[in-house]
Design a protein around this motif. Structure first.
Motif, mmCIF file in Angstrom:
data_model
loop_
_atom_site.group_PDB
_atom_site.id
_atom_site.type_symbol
_atom_site.label_atom_id
_atom_site.label_comp_id
_atom_site.label_asym_id
_atom_site.label_seq_id
_atom_site.Cartn_x
_atom_site.Cartn_y
_atom_site.Cartn_z
ATOM 1 N N ARG A 138 0.811 -1.221 0.000
ATOM 2 C CA ARG A 138 0.000 0.000 0.000
ATOM 3 C C ARG A 138 0.845 1.272 0.000
ATOM 4 N NH1 ARG A 138 -4.007 -1.010 4.898
ATOM 5 N NH2 ARG A 138 -2.041 -1.747 5.801
ATOM 6 N N VAL A 139 2.147 1.132 0.169
ATOM 7 C CA VAL A 139 3.076 2.244 0.027
ATOM 8 C C VAL A 139 3.912 1.983 -1.218
ATOM 9 C CG1 VAL A 139 5.088 3.401 1.015
ATOM 10 C CG2 VAL A 139 3.154 2.803 2.480
ATOM 11 N N TRP A 140 3.955 2.971 -2.119
ATOM 12 C CA TRP A 140 4.701 2.826 -3.363
ATOM 13 C C TRP A 140 5.778 3.897 -3.424
ATOM 14 C CZ3 TRP A 140 0.842 1.989 -8.035
ATOM 15 C CH2 TRP A 140 -0.046 0.940 -7.725
ATOM 16 N N VAL A 141 7.019 3.475 -3.648
ATOM 17 C CA VAL A 141 8.111 4.416 -3.891
ATOM 18 C C VAL A 141 8.515 4.247 -5.351
ATOM 19 C CG1 VAL A 141 10.396 5.204 -3.203
ATOM 20 C CG2 VAL A 141 8.871 4.168 -1.494
ATOM 21 N N LEU A 142 8.211 5.250 -6.169
ATOM 22 C CA LEU A 142 8.404 5.147 -7.616
ATOM 23 C C LEU A 142 9.269 6.295 -8.125
ATOM 24 C CD1 LEU A 142 4.685 4.545 -8.736
ATOM 25 C CD2 LEU A 142 6.318 2.836 -7.923
ATOM 26 N N SER A 143 9.948 6.054 -9.238
ATOM 27 C CA SER A 143 10.652 7.143 -9.910
ATOM 28 C C SER A 143 9.636 7.993 -10.671
ATOM 29 C CB SER A 143 11.687 6.586 -10.889
ATOM 30 O OG SER A 143 11.041 5.926 -11.972
ATOM 31 N N LYS A 144 10.032 9.199 -11.044
ATOM 32 C CA LYS A 144 9.137 10.070 -11.808
ATOM 33 C C LYS A 144 8.701 9.401 -13.105
ATOM 34 C CE LYS A 144 11.123 14.427 -10.139
ATOM 35 N NZ LYS A 144 11.871 15.650 -10.534
#
Length: 201
Positions: A138-144
């Protein structure tokens, strides 16, 4: 990324030391042994301080993080992730190219006792969303670049990996929420899925 691999030797040495120190504590310092990868980073920061932990060349200039800086940023962003609702045992996506910021994000997740789910940044949006649903992330760490593929991320809490290059602007203090043990899962990598559907390993 050649730079990061070049400076991985201290971690290899430290891993060997951890295996042998349980019966023979170090001559100085507290006689404790690392119980998790984040504990290992803490020990590396104490042992190697300002030595380079991660680096990358961008436009002919090097971006570097020392072990001490890596630990400080991971702790600060760990507090930010916890404030967003990340709890021990939660799974969180990490989808970005290899970089020092990726390393900060990875250890920030581990600082909260969470399980990182690193994915290939070349995956399309439906595949990423499907793997997020499968793992319950439920937590997403994504690049632009990856974020631009999504019109909607539903109820996921979204973080931009590029922001992990410096401390959170709101002054959030790092707080370790979870005590990871030897049997806890640090990450769930998936196979490439070139011939079959990706599998978590």
């Amino acid at each position: 990324m050649q730079g990061i691999q070049e400076y991985s030797e201290p971690f290899r040495r430290l891993s060997m030391d951890v295996k042998t120190e349980s019966k023979s504590p170090p001559a100085s310092g507290p006689p404790w042994e690392a119980r998790s990868l984040f504990d290992l980073l803490s020990r590396a920061a104490a042992a190697y301080g300002e030595k380079t932990a991660l680096q990358v060349s961008r436009g002919g200039r090097w971006t570097r993080l020392s072990y001490r800086e890596l630990l400080a940023l991971a702790e600060a962003w760990g507090g930010q992730l916890a404030a967003a609702g990340l709890a021990p045992g939660d799974r969180a996506l990490l989808v970005a190219d290899a970089s020092p910021e990726w390393g900060v994000a990875y250890f920030a997740l581990l600082s909260q006792g969470a399980t990182a789910v690193p994915l290939d940044p070349q995956l399309n949006a439906p595949d990423i969303a499907a793997l997020a649903a499968r793992t319950g992330a439920r937590v997403w760490v994504l690049s632009k670049t990856v974020q631009e593929r999504f019109e909607d991320v539903g109820e996921a809490r979204l973080f931009e990996v590029e922001g992990f290059s410096s401390a959170p602007g709101d002054g959030t203090q790092g707080v370790t929420r979870g005590e990871a043990g030897e049997s806890d899962v640090a990450s769930i990598p998936f196979t490439s899925g070139t011939t079959l559907a990706p599998k978590g390993v």
